[in-house]
Design a protein around this motif. Structure first.
Motif, mmCIF file in Angstrom:
data_model
loop_
_atom_site.group_PDB
_atom_site.id
_atom_site.type_symbol
_atom_site.label_atom_id
_atom_site.label_comp_id
_atom_site.label_asym_id
_atom_site.label_seq_id
_atom_site.Cartn_x
_atom_site.Cartn_y
_atom_site.Cartn_z
ATOM 1 N N ARG A 195 0.993 -1.234 0.040
ATOM 2 C CA ARG A 195 -0.033 -0.037 0.100
ATOM 3 C C ARG A 195 0.756 1.374 -0.189
ATOM 4 O O ARG A 195 1.555 1.346 0.924
ATOM 5 C CB ARG A 195 -0.849 0.022 1.256
ATOM 6 N N LEU A 196 0.638 2.022 -0.964
ATOM 7 C CA LEU A 196 1.450 3.343 -0.989
ATOM 8 C C LEU A 196 0.679 4.300 0.100
ATOM 9 O O LEU A 196 -0.497 4.677 0.093
ATOM 10 C CB LEU A 196 1.094 4.041 -2.367
ATOM 11 N N ASP A 197 1.413 4.566 1.304
ATOM 12 C CA ASP A 197 1.019 5.200 2.388
ATOM 13 C C ASP A 197 1.247 6.589 2.449
ATOM 14 O O ASP A 197 0.329 7.408 2.473
ATOM 15 C CB ASP A 197 1.891 4.535 3.409
ATOM 16 N N LYS A 198 2.391 7.034 2.069
ATOM 17 C CA LYS A 198 2.773 8.494 1.748
ATOM 18 C C LYS A 198 3.473 8.690 0.487
ATOM 19 O O LYS A 198 4.158 7.804 0.161
ATOM 20 C CB LYS A 198 3.688 8.821 3.025
ATOM 21 N N VAL A 199 3.369 9.761 -0.166
ATOM 22 C CA VAL A 199 4.108 10.127 -1.203
ATOM 23 C C VAL A 199 4.638 11.616 -1.000
ATOM 24 O O VAL A 199 4.032 12.584 -0.427
ATOM 25 C CB VAL A 199 2.866 10.561 -2.510
ATOM 26 N N THR A 200 5.743 11.303 -1.460
ATOM 27 C CA THR A 200 6.719 12.789 -1.185
ATOM 28 C C THR A 200 7.008 13.698 -2.231
ATOM 29 O O THR A 200 7.954 14.504 -2.436
ATOM 30 C CB THR A 200 8.063 12.614 -0.351
ATOM 31 N N VAL A 201 6.676 13.193 -3.645
ATOM 32 C CA VAL A 201 6.817 14.078 -4.614
ATOM 33 C C VAL A 201 5.721 14.247 -5.429
ATOM 34 O O VAL A 201 4.659 13.600 -5.328
ATOM 35 C CB VAL A 201 7.949 13.036 -5.668
ATOM 36 N N LYS A 202 5.650 15.092 -6.206
ATOM 37 C CA LYS A 202 4.540 15.782 -7.040
ATOM 38 C C LYS A 202 4.984 15.700 -8.789
ATOM 39 O O LYS A 202 6.229 15.796 -8.911
ATOM 40 C CB LYS A 202 3.981 17.019 -6.682
ATOM 41 N N THR A 203 4.014 16.021 -9.410
ATOM 42 C CA THR A 203 4.473 15.970 -10.669
ATOM 43 C C THR A 203 5.248 17.175 -11.186
ATOM 44 O O THR A 203 5.113 18.174 -10.737
ATOM 45 C CB THR A 203 3.092 16.130 -11.709
ATOM 46 N N GLY A 204 6.395 16.874 -12.023
ATOM 47 C CA GLY A 204 7.362 17.874 -12.062
ATOM 48 C C GLY A 204 8.667 17.809 -11.492
ATOM 49 O O GLY A 204 9.765 18.423 -11.446
ATOM 50 N N ASP A 205 8.467 17.033 -10.057
ATOM 51 C CA ASP A 205 9.740 17.082 -9.410
ATOM 52 C C ASP A 205 10.847 16.093 -9.810
ATOM 53 O O ASP A 205 10.334 15.178 -10.603
ATOM 54 C CB ASP A 205 9.346 16.644 -7.791
ATOM 55 N N ALA A 206 12.069 16.176 -9.366
ATOM 56 C CA ALA A 206 13.027 15.336 -9.723
ATOM 57 C C ALA A 206 12.925 14.055 -8.908
ATOM 58 O O ALA A 206 12.939 14.244 -7.424
ATOM 59 C CB ALA A 206 14.414 15.843 -9.790
ATOM 60 N N PRO A 207 12.850 12.829 -9.240
ATOM 61 C CA PRO A 207 12.662 11.638 -8.499
ATOM 62 C C PRO A 207 14.060 11.107 -7.850
ATOM 63 O O PRO A 207 14.180 10.076 -7.664
ATOM 64 C CB PRO A 207 12.158 10.634 -9.375
#
Length: 542
Positions: A320-332
């Motif tokens: 399960r993806l619990d938390k996401v720290t990037v958004k569209t346009g960010d460098a991964p």
């Protein structure tokens, strides 16, 4: 008549005066000063405070406040860059990595799913015990390749032999898998194609040089033969001494000596030429061999590849993806989120003295704020509970850990080692018995000790991640109904023996007792000397 009215008025007035006087007297008798009130009360006679002995069942528990969480939290990150996917692409394309579709928190991820996209390229989820740490392509070998081949087979794309070598069958399976997901597998880039052309040209040049060297060697050999023939013919035709000396025919002794000296010089020069030509030939052959080796090595790795950033291996799936720290346009770069298992657990902390009573496997009752109850069990205590993960992961990164026997990683279960652990049992005495391998490690002391509680059937806890709950752990129970007294009734003699004071026959007598389980402010007692029964009054204070 007037005299009779006057008498009535006088009687009424006298009656009123009498009533007022009686009321004042009564009020005076009821009102007293504080000093008079204090003087009229005597201090009560001092005596012991007693409580009756009860017969009841006792259950000792450890109670704490916990938080609902998902199992096996771990960071999610990419092992490298994604590819370009194109057969030909401008130089430098794809060098700037940007998230084009961010992962969505709360999503359930299964094997083969697309987690996110970077530069329009997919980041795919697979199960396996080896972390993704490099690009895989033709000629690559290792456990990570074997793991990829097993995953492709589980997804229905046959990689041929799953022996750990990336061959043509594996490349075809990868191509079909990507196409099934709506993408093109990574093909040789423009730089790869240019390098292949350069290596092929190097082989052609080396072949040409070798042929030229061999041709020159053959020309030198025929020239020498022709010169010798001409010399012989000239010698045969010569009639003068000079001609005889230059030829190879017979003549005088002086002429013969001249002929021998010239022949020796010619033979020496021919030998040197042959050595130089042999060296040149060997050098040309070696250059060709090196060019062929370089071309063969590059061709072995030339073809469909899986870039390091396009696959993430998880210890178990689904997650399960619990938390996401990037958004569209960010460098991964760095962690892009956090993933967890799909099962729930409860995390709590208890004082060190309470933790000494706990062992793995003890039953737990979890109560929600709404009063609903769920069963669980103690899974880890102390430092073991502080480590993230509950099944197989134990803190490993999301890019690789052993898959469980159940779920999508079942095919790889034989590659990992199974955890072995015994489950301890709880005693029924109030003493802190923690012998055995499952007792709390490092739990002694006043500081809080972490607990991890597994929840086999979440029931009402489903959808309540991060909610606060009450945790109740039974650490002991009496054998049926027993005699109980308040803890305050227990006295300790100089010899260390426990006793209670019983009010009996107008006095107080000491009765020796054996102390058992304690719970909720009460303690089990058994008379060790004298008599003690239900209904007896024991002293708890004065």
């Amino acid at each position: 008549m007037k005299r009779l009215g006057s008498r009535r008025q006088l009687g009424a007035l006298v009656g009123a005066v009498v009533l007022v006087g009686a009321g004042g007297w009564f009020a005076g008798t009821q009102v007293r000063s504080p000093a008079d009130a204090a003087a009229s009360h005597n201090a009560p006679k001092a005596g012991p405070v007693t409580v009756e002995v009860e017969r009841r069942s006792l259950t000792a528990t450890v109670v704490a406040t916990g938080t609902v969480a998902f199992t096996s939290p771990r960071p999610l990150s990419l092992a490298g860059s994604v590819g370009t996917g194109a057969v030909t692409s401008p130089a430098g394309e794809g060098s700037e990595q940007r998230v084009t579709k961010a992962p969505v928190a709360g999503t359930k991820v299964k094997e083969g799913d697309v987690l996110m996209t970077v530069n329009g390229r997919p980041v795919l989820a697979l199960a396996g015990p080896v972390p993704m740490y490099r690009a895989m392509g033709p000629g690559a070998t290792g456990d990570d390749v074997k793991q990829l081949q097993k995953a492709l087979r589980r997804l229905g794309f046959d990689p041929g032999s799953a022996g750990g070598t990336f061959g043509q069958a594996t490349a075809t399976a990868v191509t079909n898998w990507y196409r099934n997901k709506g993408y093109e597998a990574q093909q040789p880039s423009a730089e790869d194609q240019q390098q292949l052309g350069q290596l092929q040209q190097a082989v052609s040049s080396a072949q040409e040089a070798l042929l030229t060297t061999r041709s020159g060697d053959a020309g030198d050999g025929s020239g020498t033969g022709a010169g010798t023939g001409t010399g012989t013919g000239t010698g045969g035709k010569a009639s003068t001494g000079t001609e005889t000396g230059a030829g190879t025919g017979t003549g005088t002794g002086a002429e013969t000596g001249t002929e021998t000296s010239a022949g020796t010089r010619t033979d020496a020069q021919s030998s040197t030429d042959r050595q130089v030509q042999a060296i040149q030939l060997r050098s040309a052959q070696k250059s060709l061999d090196l060019a062929n080796t370089a071309l063969s090595g590059f061709q072995a790795t030339y073809g469909t590849k899986v870039p390091a950033g396009e696959v993430v291996f998880f210890p178990e799936l689904p997650v399960r993806l619990d938390k996401v720290t990037v958004k569209t346009g960010d460098a991964p770069s760095g962690p892009v989120g956090t993933v967890t298992g799909s099962e729930l657990l409860v995390e709590a902390a208890v004082p060190g003295e309470d933790a000494e009573l706990l062992r793995r496997g003890m039953p737990v009752e979890v109560t929600t704020t709404g009063g609903e109850k769920v069963k669980g069990k103690v899974e880890a205590i102390g430092s073991a509970a502080a480590s993230p993960g509950t099944t197989g992961g134990d803190g490993e990164a999301a890019t690789g850990a052993a898959s469980e026997g159940s779920g999508t990683g079942a095919a790889d279960a034989s590659d990992g080692a199974a955890d072995a652990g015994a489950t301890g049992t709880s005693g029924t005495s109030g003493a802190s018995s923690t012998s055995g391998t499952d007792a709390a490690s490092g739990a002694s002391g006043p500081g809080p000790v972490q607990l991890r509680i597994s929840i086999p059937d979440p029931g009402p806890l489903a959808g309540q991640a991060e909610a606060s709950v009450k945790v109740t752990i039974e650490v002991g129970a009496s054998d049926g109904k027993v005699l109980t007294v308040p803890l305050a009734a227990i006295r300790t003699s100089a010899d260390g023996k426990a006793r209670v004071q019983v009010e009996r026959d107008g006095g107080v007598r000491d009765v020796s007792v054996t102390v058992g389980l304690s719970a909720a402010g009460l303690v089990e007692v058994k008379p060790a000397g004298g008599t003690l029964g239900q209904g007896d009054k024991v002293v708890v204070g004065k």
